[in-house]
Scaffold this motif. Structure first.
Motif, PDB file in Angstrom:
ATOM      1  N   GLY A   1       9.050  35.384   7.069  1.00  0.00           N
ATOM      2  CA  GLY A   1       9.593  34.097   6.678  1.00  0.00           C
ATOM      3  C   GLY A   1       8.590  33.354   5.817  1.00  0.00           C
ATOM      4  N   LEU A   2       8.834  32.089   5.551  1.00  0.00           N
ATOM      5  CA  LEU A   2       7.931  31.324   4.689  1.00  0.00           C
ATOM      6  C   LEU A   2       6.522  31.262   5.284  1.00  0.00           C
ATOM      7  CD1 LEU A   2      10.274  28.406   3.571  1.00  0.00           C
ATOM      8  CD2 LEU A   2       9.456  30.323   2.190  1.00  0.00           C
ATOM      9  N   GLN A   3       6.429  31.052   6.595  1.00  0.00           N
ATOM     10  CA  GLN A   3       5.106  31.013   7.216  1.00  0.00           C
ATOM     11  C   GLN A   3       4.422  32.373   7.121  1.00  0.00           C
ATOM     12  OE1 GLN A   3       3.545  28.154   8.550  1.00  0.00           O
ATOM     13  NE2 GLN A   3       1.813  29.562   8.395  1.00  0.00           N
ATOM     14  N   GLY A   4       5.198  33.436   7.296  1.00  0.00           N
ATOM     15  CA  GLY A   4       4.632  34.778   7.164  1.00  0.00           C
ATOM     16  C   GLY A   4       4.166  35.073   5.750  1.00  0.00           C
ATOM     17  N   GLN A   5       4.945  34.643   4.747  1.00  0.00           N
ATOM     18  CA  GLN A   5       4.514  34.812   3.352  1.00  0.00           C
ATOM     19  C   GLN A   5       3.213  34.053   3.111  1.00  0.00           C
ATOM     20  OE1 GLN A   5       5.730  36.433   0.630  1.00  0.00           O
ATOM     21  NE2 GLN A   5       7.687  37.216   1.342  1.00  0.00           N
TER      22      GLN A   5
ATOM     23  N   THR B   1     -19.580  30.921  -4.577  1.00  0.00           N
ATOM     24  CA  THR B   1     -20.211  29.600  -4.642  1.00  0.00           C
ATOM     25  C   THR B   1     -19.474  28.647  -5.578  1.00  0.00           C
ATOM     26  OG1 THR B   1     -21.705  30.477  -6.336  1.00  0.00           O
ATOM     27  CG2 THR B   1     -22.500  30.468  -4.054  1.00  0.00           C
ATOM     28  N   GLU B   2     -18.632  29.184  -6.475  1.00  0.00           N
ATOM     29  CA  GLU B   2     -17.897  28.340  -7.416  1.00  0.00           C
ATOM     30  C   GLU B   2     -16.498  27.982  -6.924  1.00  0.00           C
ATOM     31  OE1 GLU B   2     -17.929  29.878 -11.378  1.00  0.00           O
ATOM     32  OE2 GLU B   2     -20.020  30.543 -11.264  1.00  0.00           O
ATOM     33  N   TRP B   3     -16.139  28.438  -5.729  1.00  0.00           N
ATOM     34  CA  TRP B   3     -14.822  28.135  -5.176  1.00  0.00           C
ATOM     35  C   TRP B   3     -14.877  26.801  -4.434  1.00  0.00           C
ATOM     36  CZ3 TRP B   3     -10.691  32.096  -4.017  1.00  0.00           C
ATOM     37  CH2 TRP B   3     -10.848  33.254  -4.795  1.00  0.00           C
ATOM     38  N   SER B   4     -13.843  25.997  -4.596  1.00  0.00           N
ATOM     39  CA  SER B   4     -13.724  24.751  -3.852  1.00  0.00           C
ATOM     40  C   SER B   4     -12.878  24.988  -2.603  1.00  0.00           C
ATOM     41  CB  SER B   4     -13.054  23.666  -4.711  1.00  0.00           C
ATOM     42  OG  SER B   4     -13.804  23.441  -5.890  1.00  0.00           O
ATOM     43  N   ALA B   5     -13.224  24.305  -1.526  1.00  0.00           N
ATOM     44  CA  ALA B   5     -12.461  24.454  -0.292  1.00  0.00           C
ATOM     45  C   ALA B   5     -11.043  23.914  -0.490  1.00  0.00           C
ATOM     46  CB  ALA B   5     -13.156  23.706   0.844  1.00  0.00           C
ATOM     47  N   TYR B   6     -10.062  24.650   0.024  1.00  0.00           N
ATOM     48  CA  TYR B   6      -8.667  24.223  -0.116  1.00  0.00           C
ATOM     49  C   TYR B   6      -7.879  24.729   1.077  1.00  0.00           C
ATOM     50  CZ  TYR B   6      -3.833  23.958  -1.687  1.00  0.00           C
ATOM     51  OH  TYR B   6      -2.480  23.699  -1.764  1.00  0.00           O
ATOM     52  N   GLU B   7      -7.086  23.844   1.677  1.00  0.00           N
ATOM     53  CA  GLU B   7      -6.226  24.198   2.797  1.00  0.00           C
ATOM     54  C   GLU B   7      -4.776  24.155   2.317  1.00  0.00           C
ATOM     55  OE1 GLU B   7      -5.097  25.649   6.331  1.00  0.00           O
ATOM     56  OE2 GLU B   7      -7.182  25.339   5.685  1.00  0.00           O
ATOM     57  N   PHE B   8      -4.130  25.305   2.298  1.00  0.00           N
ATOM     58  CA  PHE B   8      -2.758  25.404   1.796  1.00  0.00           C
ATOM     59  C   PHE B   8      -1.808  24.644   2.719  1.00  0.00           C
ATOM     60  CE2 PHE B   8       1.351  27.729   1.655  1.00  0.00           C
ATOM     61  CZ  PHE B   8       1.665  27.501   0.321  1.00  0.00           C
ATOM     62  N   ASP B   9      -0.960  23.804   2.125  1.00  0.00           N
ATOM     63  CA  ASP B   9       0.023  23.004   2.867  1.00  0.00           C
ATOM     64  C   ASP B   9       1.410  23.557   2.554  1.00  0.00           C
ATOM     65  OD1 ASP B   9       1.795  21.128   3.860  1.00  0.00           O
ATOM     66  OD2 ASP B   9       0.530  19.423   3.357  1.00  0.00           O
ATOM     67  N   LEU B  10       2.013  24.251   3.517  1.00  0.00           N
ATOM     68  CA  LEU B  10       3.307  24.891   3.283  1.00  0.00           C
ATOM     69  C   LEU B  10       4.404  23.860   3.042  1.00  0.00           C
ATOM     70  CD1 LEU B  10       5.080  27.389   3.118  1.00  0.00           C
ATOM     71  CD2 LEU B  10       5.269  27.369   5.621  1.00  0.00           C
ATOM     72  N   GLU B  11       4.387  22.748   3.760  1.00  0.00           N
ATOM     73  CA  GLU B  11       5.427  21.731   3.581  1.00  0.00           C
ATOM     74  C   GLU B  11       5.367  21.132   2.178  1.00  0.00           C
ATOM     75  OE1 GLU B  11       7.942  21.190   5.620  1.00  0.00           O
ATOM     76  OE2 GLU B  11       7.081  22.868   6.758  1.00  0.00           O
TER      77      GLU B  11
ATOM     78  N   ALA C   1       8.219  21.352  -0.865  1.00  0.00           N
ATOM     79  CA  ALA C   1       8.715  20.185  -1.603  1.00  0.00           C
ATOM     80  C   ALA C   1       8.529  20.376  -3.104  1.00  0.00           C
ATOM     81  CB  ALA C   1       7.995  18.926  -1.128  1.00  0.00           C
ATOM     82  N   ASP C   2       7.363  20.902  -3.502  1.00  0.00           N
ATOM     83  CA  ASP C   2       7.073  21.107  -4.926  1.00  0.00           C
ATOM     84  C   ASP C   2       8.030  22.129  -5.541  1.00  0.00           C
ATOM     85  OD1 ASP C   2       5.029  19.290  -4.762  1.00  0.00           O
ATOM     86  OD2 ASP C   2       3.440  20.803  -4.598  1.00  0.00           O
ATOM     87  N   ARG C   3       8.391  23.155  -4.768  1.00  0.00           N
ATOM     88  CA  ARG C   3       9.260  24.212  -5.295  1.00  0.00           C
ATOM     89  C   ARG C   3      10.743  23.936  -5.038  1.00  0.00           C
ATOM     90  NH1 ARG C   3       5.984  28.430  -7.186  1.00  0.00           N
ATOM     91  NH2 ARG C   3       3.965  27.405  -7.473  1.00  0.00           N
ATOM     92  N   LYS C   4      11.035  22.735  -4.554  1.00  0.00           N
ATOM     93  CA  LYS C   4      12.426  22.335  -4.286  1.00  0.00           C
ATOM     94  C   LYS C   4      13.115  23.282  -3.306  1.00  0.00           C
ATOM     95  CE  LYS C   4      13.165  19.783  -8.579  1.00  0.00           C
ATOM     96  NZ  LYS C   4      11.736  19.712  -8.923  1.00  0.00           N
ATOM     97  N   LEU C   5      12.358  23.699  -2.289  1.00  0.00           N
ATOM     98  CA  LEU C   5      12.947  24.484  -1.214  1.00  0.00           C
ATOM     99  C   LEU C   5      13.498  23.504  -0.184  1.00  0.00           C
ATOM    100  CD1 LEU C   5      10.100  27.143  -0.826  1.00  0.00           C
ATOM    101  CD2 LEU C   5      12.108  27.230  -2.295  1.00  0.00           C
ATOM    102  N   ASP C   6      14.562  22.811  -0.576  1.00  0.00           N
ATOM    103  CA  ASP C   6      15.099  21.733   0.242  1.00  0.00           C
ATOM    104  C   ASP C   6      15.981  22.293   1.353  1.00  0.00           C
ATOM    105  OD1 ASP C   6      17.356  22.545  -1.097  1.00  0.00           O
ATOM    106  OD2 ASP C   6      17.469  20.784  -2.386  1.00  0.00           O
ATOM    107  N   GLU C   7      16.570  21.375   2.142  1.00  0.00           N
ATOM    108  CA  GLU C   7      17.356  21.808   3.291  1.00  0.00           C
ATOM    109  C   GLU C   7      18.592  22.594   2.874  1.00  0.00           C
ATOM    110  OE1 GLU C   7      18.187  18.566   5.890  1.00  0.00           O
ATOM    111  OE2 GLU C   7      16.221  18.710   6.860  1.00  0.00           O
ATOM    112  N   THR C   8      19.187  22.264   1.735  1.00  0.00           N
ATOM    113  CA  THR C   8      20.358  23.014   1.273  1.00  0.00           C
ATOM    114  C   THR C   8      19.989  24.462   0.986  1.00  0.00           C
ATOM    115  OG1 THR C   8      21.332  21.014   0.311  1.00  0.00           O
ATOM    116  CG2 THR C   8      22.162  23.137  -0.480  1.00  0.00           C
ATOM    117  N   PHE C   9      18.870  24.654   0.331  1.00  0.00           N
ATOM    118  CA  PHE C   9      18.392  26.005   0.023  1.00  0.00           C
ATOM    119  C   PHE C   9      18.088  26.772   1.309  1.00  0.00           C
ATOM    120  CE2 PHE C   9      14.770  28.864  -0.654  1.00  0.00           C
ATOM    121  CZ  PHE C   9      15.251  29.682  -1.664  1.00  0.00           C
TER     122      PHE C   9
END
Length: 587
Positions: free
Chosen positions: A401-405, A426-436, A440-448
């Motif tokens: 599912g989306l969480q598994g992906q 050493t050139e990577w910036s810390a980033y925490e992926f936010d699935l929600e 929203a950015d990809r328009k994976l809304d409730e209808t989809f």
């Protein structure tokens, strides 16, 4: 007057007769090749977009992504290869692990633009990836990611000769044309038959046995294909990231209708009885979390071990033994990191299944080959196998599912960071992926999401009887109800699943919100259901296949549940009330 002309021998006459019979076919083949029709579709073609700009189009998946022939400056071009998981099924492809990885890399590497090109295709195997890869490398990717291995054993039960013949005929245009005509004819015949015949629930076809020789040959070919991919990337000096595959190890049991060769009939019957017992016990454990296993469940564990002695190699016994152990840990709230012994047990069950029947997911032998080739060739390796016993990450037997992906994307991200690609750690910036936020950015809304959940619920409910009283089917349909409260379809489907297991009160509760909206229920019945479900006098009647070996939704739905909003007439004649075996009062 005698005829002195020499007579042709029988062999020559047969040859000329065959040549005469084949001449029209050769003529058709030549005509199809000259005109370019019925040919195998080329993977890439040059097209122009709306602005007239020349683009490369990938033709082997339904999305047909496009990208510039020449890579833009400051761009990291990443190509993803594989089957339906790589494509992002069933959310494809805008929410695939590749798209999530692109977001992670862009946030961690400021100033870098990631161009993700998804070249996945449903059903693609490693041989097809190896064939496609050299042609794709002409478009200068900076990184190649391969997630392939679930489709290596499809059609093995038909033998290698059949597989070879199918691929060969696929290149013959006359054969492709004949296949198209036959499919159209069969489709019309099936539609005509559906209009005349009353629907009946059908049992799933028996699983197909495979030989040990075919299984081992498939593994050899898989290794050769990975080595060919590695060689192609090395020649172009392009990094290649291989991935171990993950599948729903804990949530999708092995095929239980086929036993290994040599298991006596009485041992088979005993094994089936024990498996049926443990299925119900595991369902009870999930119904009362936090209480651990009962003495009855401990006894069931012993019965599984005894049955395993009498039916060695029968995968369901090992699976349900591991599932009972896992259920005990979940019920006791003790499951944190994936236990290695449980992962090994589930993997062994999958391996036993793959040695017995044709499977549609990668057994652990595939991952051993991935690790070995990655080590031998010095490739990047991302590990995902452990996800298989994480409950709730999968939508079916092997598709995350989306969480598994997201977890697969994190695994590749970590492997690239450890490798220092495309920049030193050493050139990577810390980033925490936010699935929600990603949704929203990809328009994976409730209808989809609602539409996906309905389709997956139908797929699961039609395919087979799943563990824990169709747990996965229920979960998909409940999420569909939550994301689409104005659609009665998932409530009707969930009620049918409940009734299949004798849960009348739960079925009535699922339909309670629709008691005053019976016109909407009737519309859904007309669009999607056979005559096996009918609304009469304020009550819903169901003609169910109550055989536990038949999936709960089998026989209830018209072929393909396309979301067609056009009203239509239901096929067949209404069934008499005596034909129904379940009823829900809506008044």
């Amino acid at each position: 007057m005698t005829n002195d002309r020499p007579r042709l021998s029988r062999r020559k006459r047969a040859f000329f007769a065959l040549a005469l019979a084949l001449a029209p076919l050769f003529f058709l083949e030549a005509m199809f090749r000259v005109t370019g029709v019925f040919g195998p579709e080329e993977p890439f073609s040059i097209v122009r977009d709306d602005r007239g700009v020349e683009m490369v189009q990938y033709n082997w998946n339904q999305v047909k992504p496009r990208f510039p022939p020449e890579k833009l400056g400051g761009t990291l071009r990443v190509m993803v290869f594989g089957g339906s998981t790589a494509l992002g099924f069933p959310y494809q492809p805008r929410s695939s692990f590749g798209e999530m990885l692109a977001v992670m890399l862009e946030h961690s590497l400021p100033g870098l633009r990631v161009e993700l090109i998804n070249l996945g295709r449903v059903g693609m195997n490693s041989a097809e990836v190896a064939e496609l890869l050299p042609r794709a490398l002409e478009y200068q990717p900076d990184l190649v990611i391969v997630y392939s291995g679930h489709n290596e054993f499809i059609a093995l039960d038909q033998g290698q000769l059949w597989v070879w013949a199918s691929r060969t005929l696929g290149r013959v245009r006359t054969a492709r044309a004949a296949g198209t005509v036959i499919k159209l004819g069969l489709g019309a015949a099936a539609l005509s038959l559906q209009e005349r015949v009353e629907p009946e629930p059908l049992a799933p076809p028996p699983a197909s046995r495979v030989s040990e020789a075919d299984f081992e040959e498939a593994l050899v070919r898989y290794r050769q294909n990975l080595e060919a991919m590695a060689a192609a990337c090395k020649e172009k000096k392009i990094p290649l990231a291989l991935n171990t595959l993950t599948s729903n190890l804990a949530g999708w049991p092995p095929e239980d209708r086929v036993f290994p060769e040599g298991v006596p009939k009485d041992a088979q019957e005993q094994a089936l009885e024990v498996v049926a017992l443990v299925k119900d016990l595991c369902f009870q454990v999930r119904s009362r979390p936090g209480q651990g296993l009962t003495p009855e469940e401990v006894k069931a564990r012993e019965l599984l071990e005894q049955a395993s002695i009498q039916a060695p190699g029968y995968a369901p016994l090992r699976f349900w033994s591991a599932r009972l152990d896992l259920a005990g840990q979940v019920a006791s709230s003790r499951l944190t990191d994936p236990p290695r012994d449980l992962l090994a047990a589930f993997n062994r069950a999958l391996s036993e299944e793959a040695h017995t029947v044709s499977v549609h997911r990668a057994p652990p032998e595939i991952n051993r080959i991935v690790r070995a080739v990655a080590k031998e060739q010095g490739l990047i390796l991302a590990e995902h196998e452990w996800l298989g016993i994480s409950l709730g990450l999968f939508d079916d037997h092997c598709h995350p599912g989306l969480q598994g992906q997201a977890e697969i994307a994190r695994g590749i991200y970590t492997a690239l960071l450890d490798e220092g690609f495309p920049r030193p750690p050493t050139e990577w910036s810390a980033y925490e992926f936010d699935l929600e936020r990603f949704k929203a950015d990809r328009k994976l809304d409730e209808t989809f999401i609602h539409d996906i959940r309905v389709r997956m619920g139908v797929f699961l409910g039609l395919e087979r009887d799943l563990p824990l009283h169709s747990e996965l089917t229920r979960r998909q349909l409940k999420e569909a109800i939550a994301t689409g409260p104005d659609d009665p379809l998932p409530a009707l489907l969930l009620a049918a699943v409940h009734l299949h297991y004798g849960e009348t009160a739960e079925a009535a509760a699922a339909l309670k919100p629709w008691r005053k909206k019976q016109d909407r229920i009737q519309l859904a019945l007309d669009r999607y259901f056979t005559r096996s479900v009918d609304l009469r006098g304020g009550a819903l009647y169901f003609h169910l296949a109550l055989d536990p070996g038949v999936p709960p939704l089998r026989g209830l739905l018209t072929s393909g549940i396309a979301r067609d909003e056009k009203p239509r007439v239901r096929p067949g004649k209404p069934l008499p009330l005596s034909a129904f075996n379940a009823r829900i009062d809506l008044n």
